[in-house]
Structure formats: structure tokens, C-alpha cells
Write a protein that holds these residues in place. Structure first.
Motif, mmCIF file in Angstrom:
data_model
loop_
_atom_site.group_PDB
_atom_site.id
_atom_site.type_symbol
_atom_site.label_atom_id
_atom_site.label_comp_id
_atom_site.label_asym_id
_atom_site.label_seq_id
_atom_site.Cartn_x
_atom_site.Cartn_y
_atom_site.Cartn_z
ATOM 1 N N PHE A 1 -15.233 18.252 16.562
ATOM 2 C CA PHE A 1 -14.502 17.044 16.332
ATOM 3 C C PHE A 1 -13.616 17.252 15.041
ATOM 4 O O PHE A 1 -13.762 18.460 14.390
ATOM 5 N N GLY A 2 -12.585 16.504 14.874
ATOM 6 C CA GLY A 2 -11.643 16.311 13.831
ATOM 7 C C GLY A 2 -11.577 15.066 13.022
ATOM 8 O O GLY A 2 -12.049 14.187 13.563
ATOM 9 N N ARG A 3 -11.099 15.374 11.789
ATOM 10 C CA ARG A 3 -11.403 14.063 10.837
ATOM 11 C C ARG A 3 -10.027 13.812 10.034
ATOM 12 O O ARG A 3 -9.402 15.049 9.606
ATOM 13 N N VAL A 4 -9.365 12.606 9.882
ATOM 14 C CA VAL A 4 -8.200 12.512 9.296
ATOM 15 C C VAL A 4 -8.589 11.267 8.307
ATOM 16 O O VAL A 4 -9.095 10.269 8.877
ATOM 17 N N ARG A 5 -8.089 11.566 7.184
ATOM 18 C CA ARG A 5 -8.565 10.256 6.038
ATOM 19 C C ARG A 5 -7.324 10.067 5.046
ATOM 20 O O ARG A 5 -6.661 10.950 4.525
ATOM 21 N N LEU A 6 -6.945 8.745 5.047
ATOM 22 C CA LEU A 6 -5.961 8.328 4.328
ATOM 23 C C LEU A 6 -6.451 7.535 3.212
ATOM 24 O O LEU A 6 -7.228 6.371 3.437
ATOM 25 N N ASP A 7 -6.157 7.699 1.830
ATOM 26 C CA ASP A 7 -6.649 6.925 0.625
ATOM 27 C C ASP A 7 -5.436 6.228 0.258
ATOM 28 O O ASP A 7 -4.248 6.784 0.058
ATOM 29 N N LEU A 8 -5.429 5.027 0.407
ATOM 30 C CA LEU A 8 -4.475 4.040 0.192
ATOM 31 C C LEU A 8 -4.468 3.401 -1.314
ATOM 32 O O LEU A 8 -5.456 2.747 -1.455
ATOM 33 N N ALA A 9 -3.313 3.249 -2.072
ATOM 34 C CA ALA A 9 -3.588 2.316 -3.262
ATOM 35 C C ALA A 9 -2.420 1.216 -3.241
ATOM 36 O O ALA A 9 -1.502 1.196 -2.715
ATOM 37 N N GLY A 10 -3.162 0.109 -3.631
ATOM 38 C CA GLY A 10 -2.368 -1.148 -3.425
ATOM 39 C C GLY A 10 -1.429 -1.481 -4.852
ATOM 40 O O GLY A 10 -1.621 -0.669 -5.774
ATOM 41 N N MET B 1 0.808 -1.191 0.204
ATOM 42 C CA MET B 1 -0.001 0.158 0.137
ATOM 43 C C MET B 1 0.806 1.401 -0.003
ATOM 44 O O MET B 1 1.939 1.184 0.720
ATOM 45 N N ARG B 2 0.488 2.123 -0.639
ATOM 46 C CA ARG B 2 1.003 3.538 -0.547
ATOM 47 C C ARG B 2 0.106 4.584 -0.535
ATOM 48 O O ARG B 2 -1.032 4.605 -0.964
ATOM 49 N N LEU B 3 0.383 5.922 0.367
ATOM 50 C CA LEU B 3 -0.556 6.844 0.543
ATOM 51 C C LEU B 3 -0.558 7.628 -0.838
ATOM 52 O O LEU B 3 0.272 8.069 -1.270
ATOM 53 N N THR B 4 -1.775 7.713 -1.305
ATOM 54 C CA THR B 4 -2.088 8.620 -2.307
ATOM 55 C C THR B 4 -2.830 9.936 -2.159
ATOM 56 O O THR B 4 -2.976 11.076 -2.945
ATOM 57 N N ARG B 5 -3.573 10.049 -0.816
ATOM 58 C CA ARG B 5 -4.353 11.309 -0.541
ATOM 59 C C ARG B 5 -4.467 11.262 0.947
ATOM 60 O O ARG B 5 -4.627 10.320 1.421
ATOM 61 N N LEU B 6 -4.174 12.594 1.532
ATOM 62 C CA LEU B 6 -4.331 12.925 2.764
ATOM 63 C C LEU B 6 -5.417 14.060 3.109
ATOM 64 O O LEU B 6 -5.338 14.946 2.506
ATOM 65 N N LEU B 7 -6.499 13.692 3.796
ATOM 66 C CA LEU B 7 -7.474 14.767 3.798
ATOM 67 C C LEU B 7 -7.532 14.945 5.191
ATOM 68 O O LEU B 7 -7.529 14.178 6.128
ATOM 69 N N LEU B 8 -7.773 16.244 5.838
ATOM 70 C CA LEU B 8 -7.782 16.764 6.875
ATOM 71 C C LEU B 8 -8.907 17.717 7.132
ATOM 72 O O LEU B 8 -9.201 18.353 6.403
ATOM 73 N N GLU B 9 -9.804 17.553 8.449
ATOM 74 C CA GLU B 9 -10.757 18.302 8.677
ATOM 75 C C GLU B 9 -10.677 18.712 10.025
ATOM 76 O O GLU B 9 -10.605 17.869 10.914
ATOM 77 N N ASP B 10 -10.307 20.066 10.447
ATOM 78 C CA ASP B 10 -10.288 20.576 11.773
ATOM 79 C C ASP B 10 -9.408 19.963 12.528
ATOM 80 O O ASP B 10 -9.680 19.116 13.655
ATOM 81 N N PHE B 11 -8.098 19.493 12.152
ATOM 82 C CA PHE B 11 -7.066 18.781 12.603
ATOM 83 C C PHE B 11 -6.034 19.712 12.908
ATOM 84 O O PHE B 11 -5.387 20.339 11.797
ATOM 85 N N ARG B 12 -5.691 20.010 14.241
ATOM 86 C CA ARG B 12 -4.483 20.827 14.604
ATOM 87 C C ARG B 12 -4.946 22.164 14.074
ATOM 88 O O ARG B 12 -5.906 22.735 14.300
ATOM 89 N N SER B 13 -3.857 22.767 13.126
ATOM 90 C CA SER B 13 -3.964 23.936 12.531
ATOM 91 C C SER B 13 -4.855 24.074 11.211
ATOM 92 O O SER B 13 -5.068 25.334 10.541
ATOM 93 N N TYR B 14 -5.159 22.955 10.808
ATOM 94 C CA TYR B 14 -5.916 23.201 9.515
ATOM 95 C C TYR B 14 -7.416 23.043 9.805
ATOM 96 O O TYR B 14 -8.077 21.921 10.393
#
Length: 413
Positions: A67-76, A1-14
Motif C-alpha cells: 500500500f501507499g500513503r499520502v499525507r497533507l498537513d494544512l495550516a489555517g 488553508m495552505r499546504l505546509t507539509r507533504l509526506l509520501l510513503e511508497d507513492f509512485r517512485s518514492y
């Protein structure tokens, strides 16, 4: 797996952010305090289940947000499906029903199961003090590897923390004369059993590291630092309660790498003999320390008191190695971590380098980066692009961070 996309919502300074990493090297540049570290922290938290910077999850949520949200999209690989990993973190005043949740492809999962899909190696500037800092840092290094690659070890580490919390609370109550010592028997046995399993797993890991480190050290060390052999050994707190230490390595000092050589093979194969023997040693040592523990109100025996020793040419590097030698060995240790987490068909770890090249000379930086990029995906943060090898900056995506925003710079050919 490799990381193709990181999405942040109300995480830390973002308030919101999107990062699209390359399959090889991705650079995130920005001034100190701009939020570079927050990006790597978000990736690490989603994969490891906890932050390396704060104890309370709510501190990861942007101030004032529910609340905050972190999303990682992974490609195999081409013949495998990808995955989506999502972490929800409650803030100071979360809405009803909002709690910490980890979802893999929309289904709730425990962190240990996520490690069968994606893993990470995080390298922070603070780890440049790994060899001379407190033993807790070296234990964290070992346990971080164990927790990602072995579900049973992850459970044992969590159980050890629970047993210690309960036992310490009882010891404090006994010291205040609010409880009797008769209640300690149950927690003594739990500590002996789980402590033996944790120690056996660590011994096996130290043996593996000891086998890997010399070659990796030679690969990143400058010519003038390649004279001595790097060895690693486990320093336990069992003292004379574990006679097999001397039997395994006659004349060796406690914690010498030869002890790890002798016992790690059996521990790695799951040999119950070593777990049983260590548990018995813990029982003897706990009994010997009983009155001292009651007096202090804290557990003085167990894996939480152990350490990792590193020798160069037979001498303790914490005392005798130069700063440059120590940094080279630490690089080799992190490279070994990546090797172990990606071995035997396991997911290739995403390597997260948080502004570490400002602490390294160009020679070491270049050698380490070449080794990492030969093995997978690497994300690097930096406040000064000049600290990165020039040849590696060409054609590489460079994201700039400022005022809570991410911007992709035009690629330099």
C-alpha cells in the motif's frame, strides 16, 4: 488553508519523501522522469480523490509494495485550526483489511466533504491542447470545477457515470439479442433527470466563466492579442428537442455564448423550471434516438456528448486562433478556475503548475505567475529553472528531485 507539509510513503517512485512548501511560491526542479510530476499528482489525488494520469489506484503505489500513503498537513488562518488529510491506497496485493481510505483529522471522509477544507487547481502541459483536443478534455475542465465546489453537482456527476454504465450495458445486451427494450424505460428516465441537473450546472458555470474570462485574458495577453473579446458557450446534444435555446437567443447558433447568458442565471439560482424543461427535452431526444442507440449499443444523448465552445472576436478559437492566442486563453481559463474555486469564502485553492512554463513565452509566464501569487499558494515543477521569470526565483525555496530523493537547495537572495 495552505499546504505546509507533504509526506509520501511508497507513492509512485518514492519510498518516502517530505516536501515543505512555502506559503507563496515553491519550485520543484529536476530532470524529466525524476519524479517531479509525482509530487503534484500526490497532492491532487489526495484532494480530488483520483489521479489525472491513471485509472487504477494501485498504479499509484510503488511497485511491489502492499500500500501507499499520502499525507497533507494544512495550516489555517491565525484564528482557525489546521487540518491533516491522509489518503491510503492499496497496492497489487494489499494486506487484509487495507482498502482505499481518505481521512481528515483521523476520521473517514468522502472527497466532497474534503473540498470544504482544501481545494486544488492543476495545470498540466497537456492542457495547452485544451481548446483543440477532444471534447472530453473540455468536459473534464468544467466537471472538475463543479465537483470541487458543489457537493450536489459532484453527486450528480457520479450518478451520471453510473447511469451511463448501466444503460450502455443494457444497450449492448439488446444489440446481442440477450435482453429486450422494455428495460430501457427506467434508465431513460434516470438519464433525463440526472442529465438535466448536470447540464443546468454546466450552463451556470459557463455563464460564470464567460463573465470572468475577458478581464483575465486581457491581464495575461500581450498587447497584440488584446483586440478581440473572448466568449464561452455550451454546445449541447439536445438539438430541436430543446426549443428554449432559440427562444432564449433568437437567431443564435447552437452553443453560442448568448444561450449561456440567458439560462445560466436561472440555473445558478436553482430554478427548477430549467431542470424540468431540460429533463423534458432529454426525454424527447432520447426517444428520437432510441433505434440508433440500440443499433450502436451505446448512449448517444446526454451531457457526456456535450462540448464547450470558445470564441475570440466571434470566431471559434479551435479553428481560427493562433497557437499563442490559444495558450493565452487557456491560461485565462485556468486563472478563472482558481477564481471560482476560491470565491465566496471557499478555501483558497493550492495551485499546482506542472512544467507549464516550458510551453509559454516569458511575457505570458510572468503575467500569469504574478496573478496567481497575488491570490495564494503556488507549486511549480520545472526541468529548466531558466524558464521561470528570474525575479521570481530569488528568495524562493527550490527543491531538487533525483533518484527518488528530495533536497532543498540554499535560497538565493
Amino acid at each position: 488553508m495552505r499546504l505546509t507539509r507533504l509526506l509520501l510513503e511508497d507513492f509512485r517512485s518514492y519510498a518516502s519523501a517530505e516536501l515543505l512548501p512555502d506559503g507563496g511560491l515553491t519550485i520543484v526542479a529536476g530532470a524529466n522522469g525524476a519524479g517531479k510530476t509525482n509530487l503534484l499528482e500526490a497532492i491532487h489525488v489526495a484532494i480530488a480523490g483520483r489521479s489525472h494520469r491513471v485509472a487504477a489506484d494501485q498504479e499509484l503505489v510503488r511497485h511491489g509494495r502492499p500500500f501507499g500513503r499520502v499525507r497533507l498537513d494544512l495550516a489555517g488562518p491565525v484564528d482557525e485550526d489546521g487540518a491533516r488529510l491522509e489518503l491510503v491506497l492499496p497496492g497489487e496485493a494489499p494486506p487484509p483489511g487495507v482498502r482505499k481510505r481518505l481521512l481528515l483529522n483521523g476520521l473517514p471522509r468522502r472527497t466532497a466533504s474534503v473540498h470544504e477544507v482544501v481545494r486544488s487547481v492543476l495545470f498540466r502541459p497537456e492542457e495547452m491542447l485544451l481548446l483543440v483536443g477532444s471534447p472530453s478534455e473540455r468536459r473534464r475542465f468544467l466537471d472538475g470545477i463543479l465537483a470541487q465546489r458543489d457537493r450536489r453537482a459532484a453527486r450528480d456527476l457520479a450518478e451520471l457515470a453510473r447511469v451511463l454504465a448501466q444503460r450502455n450495458a443494457l444497450l449492448r445486451a439488446i444489440r446481442r439479442e440477450e435482453a429486450g427494450e422494455e428495460g430501457l424505460g427506467f434508465w431513460d428516465e434516470q438519464l433525463a433527470l440526472v442529465g438535466a441537473r448536470v447540464m443546468a450546472a454546466r450552463l451556470a458555470l459557463v455563464g460564470e466563466l464567460d463573465a470572468l474570462i475577458p478581464a483575465l485574458h486581457a491581464a495575461v495577453a500581450p498587447d497584440d492579442e488584446r483586440g478581440g473579446v473572448v466568449r464561452m458557450g455550451y454546445v449541447d446534444s439536445l438539438k430541436e428537442a430543446w426549443p428554449a435555446r432559440r427562444a432564449a437567443s433568437p437567431g443564435a447558433a447552437e452553443g453560442h455564448a448568448a444561450v449561456a447568458d440567458a439560462v445560466s442565471g436561472a440555473a445558478a439560482d436553482g430554478d427548477a423550471l430549467w431542470a424540468d424543461e431540460l429533463a423534458e427535452a432529454f426525454r424527447r431526444r432520447i426517444a428520437d434516438a432510441r433505434q440508433k442507440e440500440v443499433w450502436n449499443g451505446v448512449t448517444l444523448v446526454g451531457p457526456q456528448r456535450d462540448d464547450l465552445r470558445v470564441d475570440l472576436g466571434g470566431r471559434d478559437v479551435a479553428v481560427h486562433a493562433s497557437r499563442g492566442q490559444q495558450r493565452t486563453i487557456i491560461l485565462a481559463m485556468k486563472l478563472a478556475e482558481r477564481e471560482l474555486l476560491g470565491a465566496d469564502g471557499a478555501p483558497t485553492p493550492v495551485v499546482l503548475l506542472d512544467d507549464v512554463f516550458s510551453e509559454l513565452d516569458p511575457d505570458r509566464s510572468g503575467r500569469a505567475l504574478e496573478l496567481l501569487l497575488d491570490r495564494g499558494q503556488v507549486l511549480v515543477t520545472t526541468a529548466d529553472l531558466g524558464t521561470l521569470p528570474p525575479a521570481r526565483r530569488r528568495g524562493v525555496p527550490i527543491w531538487h528531485v533525483g533518484e527518488g530523493q528530495l533536497t532543498l537547495a540554499p535560497r538565493v537572495a
